[in-house]
Write an enzyme that holds these catalytic residues in place. Structure first.
Site, PDB file in Angstrom:
ATOM      1  N   GLN B 285       0.829  -1.217   0.000  1.00 43.79           N
ATOM      2  CA  GLN B 285       0.000   0.000   0.000  1.00 43.79           C
ATOM      3  C   GLN B 285       0.861   1.263   0.000  1.00 43.79           C
ATOM      4  OE1 GLN B 285      -2.624   0.114   3.395  1.00 43.79           O
ATOM      5  NE2 GLN B 285      -0.959   0.489   4.834  1.00 43.79           N
ATOM      6  N   ARG B 298       1.712   6.316   7.446  1.00 39.81           N
ATOM      7  CA  ARG B 298       0.594   6.461   6.516  1.00 39.81           C
ATOM      8  C   ARG B 298       1.128   6.500   5.092  1.00 39.81           C
ATOM      9  NH1 ARG B 298      -4.110   8.916   9.062  1.00 39.81           N
ATOM     10  NH2 ARG B 298      -5.035   8.764   6.998  1.00 39.81           N
ATOM     11  N   VAL B 299       0.251   6.134   4.182  1.00 40.04           N
ATOM     12  CA  VAL B 299       0.608   6.156   2.773  1.00 40.04           C
ATOM     13  C   VAL B 299       0.659   7.603   2.280  1.00 40.04           C
ATOM     14  CG1 VAL B 299      -0.277   5.559   0.471  1.00 40.04           C
ATOM     15  CG2 VAL B 299      -0.379   3.879   2.348  1.00 40.04           C
ATOM     16  N   TRP B 301      -0.396  10.169  -0.193  1.00 41.54           N
ATOM     17  CA  TRP B 301      -1.555  10.186  -1.084  1.00 41.54           C
ATOM     18  C   TRP B 301      -1.268  10.966  -2.372  1.00 41.54           C
ATOM     19  CZ3 TRP B 301      -6.566  10.757   2.402  1.00 41.54           C
ATOM     20  CH2 TRP B 301      -6.573   9.721   3.341  1.00 41.54           C
ATOM     21  N   ASP B 402      -9.345   2.437  -1.546  1.00 40.57           N
ATOM     22  CA  ASP B 402      -9.704   2.745  -0.161  1.00 40.57           C
ATOM     23  C   ASP B 402     -10.659   3.938  -0.099  1.00 40.57           C
ATOM     24  OD1 ASP B 402      -9.626   2.278   2.544  1.00 40.57           O
ATOM     25  OD2 ASP B 402      -7.603   3.082   2.848  1.00 40.57           O
ATOM     26  N   GLU B 405     -16.085   6.954   1.999  1.00 43.58           N
ATOM     27  CA  GLU B 405     -17.144   7.238   2.968  1.00 43.58           C
ATOM     28  C   GLU B 405     -16.999   8.590   3.645  1.00 43.58           C
ATOM     29  OE1 GLU B 405     -14.961   4.289   3.549  1.00 43.58           O
ATOM     30  OE2 GLU B 405     -13.697   5.965   4.135  1.00 43.58           O
ATOM     31  N   ASP B 469     -11.644  -2.023   8.801  1.00 39.72           N
ATOM     32  CA  ASP B 469     -10.585  -1.931   9.805  1.00 39.72           C
ATOM     33  C   ASP B 469     -10.989  -2.576  11.123  1.00 39.72           C
ATOM     34  OD1 ASP B 469      -9.493  -0.429   7.791  1.00 39.72           O
ATOM     35  OD2 ASP B 469      -9.758   1.493   8.796  1.00 39.72           O
ATOM     36  N   HIS B 534      -2.702  -8.013   6.476  1.00 35.77           N
ATOM     37  CA  HIS B 534      -2.422  -6.596   6.681  1.00 35.77           C
ATOM     38  C   HIS B 534      -1.528  -6.493   7.907  1.00 35.77           C
ATOM     39  CE1 HIS B 534      -2.706  -2.307   6.821  1.00 35.77           C
ATOM     40  NE2 HIS B 534      -3.680  -2.237   5.931  1.00 35.77           N
TER      41      HIS B 534
END
Lengths: 679, 679
Positions: B285, B298-299, B301, B402, B405, B469, B534
């Protein structure tokens, strides 16, 4: 449209009206911003040990957009409607006392909910609604009004609250209180009081209106204005009643909360007196015996002297009284189901009933108790006689009249009124029963009872409030700090006598009362109208007044401070009895032009001339508080301040931040406080 | 009153009507028990990092008691009213597909809330409403339908939930889900689907009705009946769309969630293959780089290959593919505000706007991101092209698509529709963008993306769901167990492909993934259509697939089980693609006469012939489950059971409770599972 009273004005608008009273805008209605709604709800009320879950399944809520105003001799009758779907009548009049009266009546058979919006200004402050522990200024939030346990923690972001919620839904929330009251004071200098007792929700969260929700038809609102807050409280207490003066012995020291029998009482009394503590009484809540439960040691709810645990109590009471030490006991309006008095009450038919007509027994945590039906005149008299015989005749100079907030909504009462309507009224009825027991034996003014539960009527009948069951911790919502807004909001609701368990009560989970907390609470209590300790529900986990010599010396000092202030406190209590001026007062009562005072919830005036700001945080050596403009003297250092700003002062244990007015008639007395030995 | 269709019947009553469809009572209305309400509310929606607080200030709610029924060629038009205060129209018809259609229309300008009550029977069970983690049978509770984070803990009586609530209102509740859907299946064997996307609340708590609340006008309900649940799902998925079959490589082993660069990928792959693990892919990821935050790694973005962290990735992808190992990456519909792609999107005008018309940037926890406006066809095409170029052309065989929402309700969109209405629709739009990128490059069936967020439309466009998650714990509401009702409720909502992060994801507070949890989750995942690991958000705190040799051996065994089942799973997936028969099925789909199966939420059928009951408690060595009447063989012991009762079986690690049907065509394949070495 003028009424016969020039201070009451109705302006009819294109599609509505505006009502003002003594130049306060009270109601404002247009088709698009109406002031009245009717609806239908089904209440879902669940109780577990005094913790209530209250939901309303709302089936209908209808704005009554149309209004027809008819002039009447003493005001107006307003017919509100919404086509054929909803009708209600609002009678507006000025009563003989110069009070604005609003009477609501639903004219539609299917509806059982009413919402009325009173006009508000964005800057208004709102105070009162009974005893509110988390907020003093109520603006910005809804306040459901329902007497219940006050909750353990009372803040959903505290760990203690979460634990208590998980255990038995007992964590509570900011509005949970033993003593709600549908009475508020606006900073527009009017009070609004609702004369009903059903569930209500006063929502002060809108900038432009206060929305009052009623679950009972025929709500009657009384609104009265005054030029000052003091005059307003005089008017409010003239309406609701005032507390008489306190027995003189109350000012003579601390009332020691003691359990364990005659010998323990004697021993603790001797120890404290030897340590120089002024003791005015022994309060033994277990005088009727004990019952062990997992919550801790509980009192046996069978209200008669237990001579096994308290041998020779009658003689000892007389002896103590001669030494200036009163004996206080305990009672509540329940009778343990497994004991003789409950059996007698059941045999006489004096207990409330269930739906099947059988006696209703409430679960109180590993035991059950019957509920005395105080609406049955015979039961009421029997219980009053029990108080006279078993408590007063024994020689008790006082007692805790506990509970009153648990009346289940599914029990059935002798007077035929629904228990949902009687629930809130119950504490005042319980207070009246105690009051009359004293009155009829000529003991008012000599003996004293104190209560935690209350409602409208408690002003007249409950001689002294105590703040209920604080946690033995420093939390804002349920610790020492919470007692201050509680006293002040009650003051603004017409009850001016308030004190608390020194050191707090609720000892659960990992909470244990520390020495520092006990001492800070003792400091605070010396500046309230009564000093009284409590061991807490798990005495062994808590620091107690006799846990070490330093603590005893601390109580010696602070009871000396308290007794030194006796003539001043007596005067303040007399002002409360005569004029409804509370003993613990919000600052704006005397400094109403100082906008800053309206936001203070953790400091107060003790009488007219003392300003008190209790230290409610752990590990502090100084404290910051606000002084309004006046000539102030620091009670411990003698330093002068002219006020109008925050000041930071040293605040060691035994010297709570207290200031007096330099030009007070009591200045010499206050100055003498500095002579009391610091240990 | 008969319609032209004999299965659709209207009975007019004295003061109302009853509507039945294929002998199911759908609506029942009388003046005293009406079926329709209108009202006015003001929504108060606050979002913080995908956690929503949604309140409605209800100004009015009016029962529409009066109804006038007019026959139409294809059904009826009902005029509901309440005097002059409220009017609404309900059009009832049978559409060309034999589906009952109910179209609601508010005729009163001031109203923006609608409540419709569908008739229910006390014994009805209700399933669906998208992906529901805490309840499978939804009867007894309201289910607000709003896509959001699923919450951390999701149960107010759990400590983790309380901590997460205190931290950032992130604890959630039983109905929080990434994938809500206004679709439910009743055990009266009908489905009801609402074609809108505004906020809804489906309340199944009453015995006699289901109350559906809409915040959007013009709600359209479709109701269809069938003789069996299977046929009902066929009809539902014919309406909503079905997922195509999965790429063949999916069945060839586990997809390893790996981060840290090309070398780490290669090293972990080599280690696992040497240990006998069947690996079908590497899912990295962080292929686009990383950003360190307090939540964890964190990735970055900014959706392009980061050749510093992943040198030679393009060549390695080709090499791995030759070895049967796919490379999967990651994307979401946001662009980090501080990076180049976001700048380009902003320059092109492709971001959603704020009220001032400026680009809207969402706070994601120590960084901000712009929201690609998928309602702008140019922005949509640009993002789709970005997926084609940066992901597909690089050689990715899949990715996690991902989020979806988080669409804020106060942002402004190109299509002019309110973001409050588009919020729920967003995930399906995001799925469609990914789907079309594959479709237009001819890669459908070869490459795969998987999503957590969903709504109506995801059936057709989201190729594979994952359960989001989960906590790395054993909690029912947010741990391993919760994945099972999630898969089953999604199955009943028309999406039949579901898997989860092996070992869970959320690693916060004191949670750390234990070895036992990882192994039990691995056991469970071998009986889902995809195995994928994961590391979790704090990899160092968690037990990982390569943490010891025993764990690697465990993965070797369970991937062998999984790959052994390949032909069987492929068949099940084909049934899902062709008929909408979900791969993970509630037992009542095939045992509908067994009343007990309707209450099972933690066991399922995997395809037609395998019954799986994952162990979701710590420290267990046996497990109790229910077998419906059939000829069952324990997959690990070969023991026979005739079912119709609970059985308790040994459940060591690596042998999750699994039974197969003795007379399955796959019996020899299933029997071969017993030959796979137990380590």
């Amino acid at each position: 449209m003028a009424s016969q009273y020039p201070e009451l004005k109705m302006i009819t608008l294109d599609d509505g009206f505006a009502l003002s009273f003594q130049e306060r805008l009270i109601l404002r209605h247009t088709r698009h911003a109406p002031c009245l709604w009717m609806g239908t709800g089904t209440a879902d009320i669940e109780m577990f040990r005094g913790n209530f879950s209250i939901k309303d399944r709302l089936d209908e809520k209808i704005a009554l957009t149309d209004v027809n105003v008819m002039q009447q001799p003493s005001g107006w009758t307003l017919h509100f409607s919404r086509g054929d779907t909803a009708h209600a009548i609002l009678d507006i009049s000025r009563d003989d006392n110069g009070c604005l009266s609003l009477k609501l009546h639903n004219e539609h058979p299917g509806h059982n909910r009413i919402w009325l919006r009173l006009a508000a200004m964005p800057a208004d402050h709102i105070y009162g609604c009974g005893e509110q522990f988390s907020y003093f200024d109520l603006r910005g939030k809804p306040f459901p009004l329902w007497t219940s346990e006050q909750g353990v923690g009372r803040n959903k972001s505290s760990y203690v609250t979460w634990l208590a919620d998980c255990k038995e839904n007992a964590g509570g929330d900011y509005y949970w209180t033993f003593f709600p009251q549908p009475t508020f004071v606006s900073s527009q200098k009017y009070y609004c009081h609702v004369e009903n007792s059903g569930y209500m929700n006063f929502d002060f969260s809108d900038a432009d209106f206060h929305e009052l929700a009623f679950w009972e038809d025929n709500a009657t609102l009384r609104i009265e204005c005054a030029a000052t807050y003091i005059s307003l409280l005089e008017k409010l207490t003239a309406r609701l009643g005032r507390q008489p003066e306190l027995p003189d012995w109350v000012y003579d020291g601390v009332t020691l909360g003691v359990q364990g029998g005659t010998d323990v009482c004697q021993h603790k009394l001797d120890t404290l007196r030897q340590g120089g503590v002024k003791v005015n009484g022994l309060w033994a809540q277990d005088w009727s015996g004990i019952r062990m439960t997992s919550f801790g040691k509980r009192v046996m709810w069978n209200w008669e002297w237990n001579s096994e645990l308290y041998p020779q109590l009658d003689e000892r009471i007389a002896q103590w009284k001669q030494e200036g030490v009163q004996f206080l006991s305990y009672i509540n309006p329940y009778l343990a189901s497994d004991k003789a008095l409950c059996e007698e009450a059941a045999r006489r038919g004096y207990l409330t009933k269930d739906a099947q007509g059988k006696d209703y027994h409430v679960e109180f945590g590993e035991f059950y108790a019957g509920v005395i039906d105080l609406t049955n005149p015979e039961a009421y008299d029997w219980y009053k006689a029990l108080i006279k015989k078993n408590l007063i005749d024994l020689g008790c100079s006082g007692w805790m009249a506990d509970f009153g907030e648990y009346l289940p909504t599914d029990t059935f009462l002798h007077n035929g009124v629904s228990a949902e309507i009687m629930h809130n009224a119950w504490p005042a009825l319980w207070a009246k029963c105690n009051y009359q027991a004293l009155e009829e034996t000529g003991k008012l003014g000599e003996a004293l009872f104190f209560m935690r539960a209350g409602y409208t009527g408690s002003q007249k009948y409950s001689l002294m409030m105590w703040a209920g069951d604080q946690n033995v911790d420093w939390s804002l919502d349920d610790g020492l700090a919470s007692v201050i807004p509680a006293a002040l909001s009650l003051a603004m609701s017409g009850h001016g006598l308030h004190h608390s368990d020194i050191g707090g009560y609720t000892t659960l989970f990992e909470m244990k009362r520390s020495k520092e907390l006990l001492l800070r609470w003792c400091d605070f209590s010396a500046f309230t109208p009564m000093m009284r300790t409590h061991e807490g529900n798990r005495p062994g986990d808590n620091w107690q007044f006799d846990s070490d010599a330093e603590t005893i010396a601390h109580f010696a000092r602070m009871t000396t401070v308290f007794t030194t202030l006796k003539p001043y406190i007596k005067q303040a209590v007399a002002q409360n009895a005569q004029r409804g001026l509370p003993v613990m007062r919000p600052l704006f009562l005397h400094y109403e032009n100082d906008a800053h005072t309206y936001d203070l919830k953790y400091q107060y005036l003790f009488g007219r001339d003392l300003l008190v700001a209790p230290v409610y945080e752990q590990g502090r050596s100084d404290w910051t508080l606000y002084l309004p403009q006046d000539a102030w003297i620091n009670a411990w250092t003698g330093e002068s301040h002219s006020g109008g700003e925050n000041v930071t002062v040293a605040a060691p244990l035994g010297q709570p931040p207290v200031f007096y007015r330099a030009n007070s008639e009591w200045q010499p007395l206050f100055a003498s406080l500095r002579q009391i030995a610091v240990q």
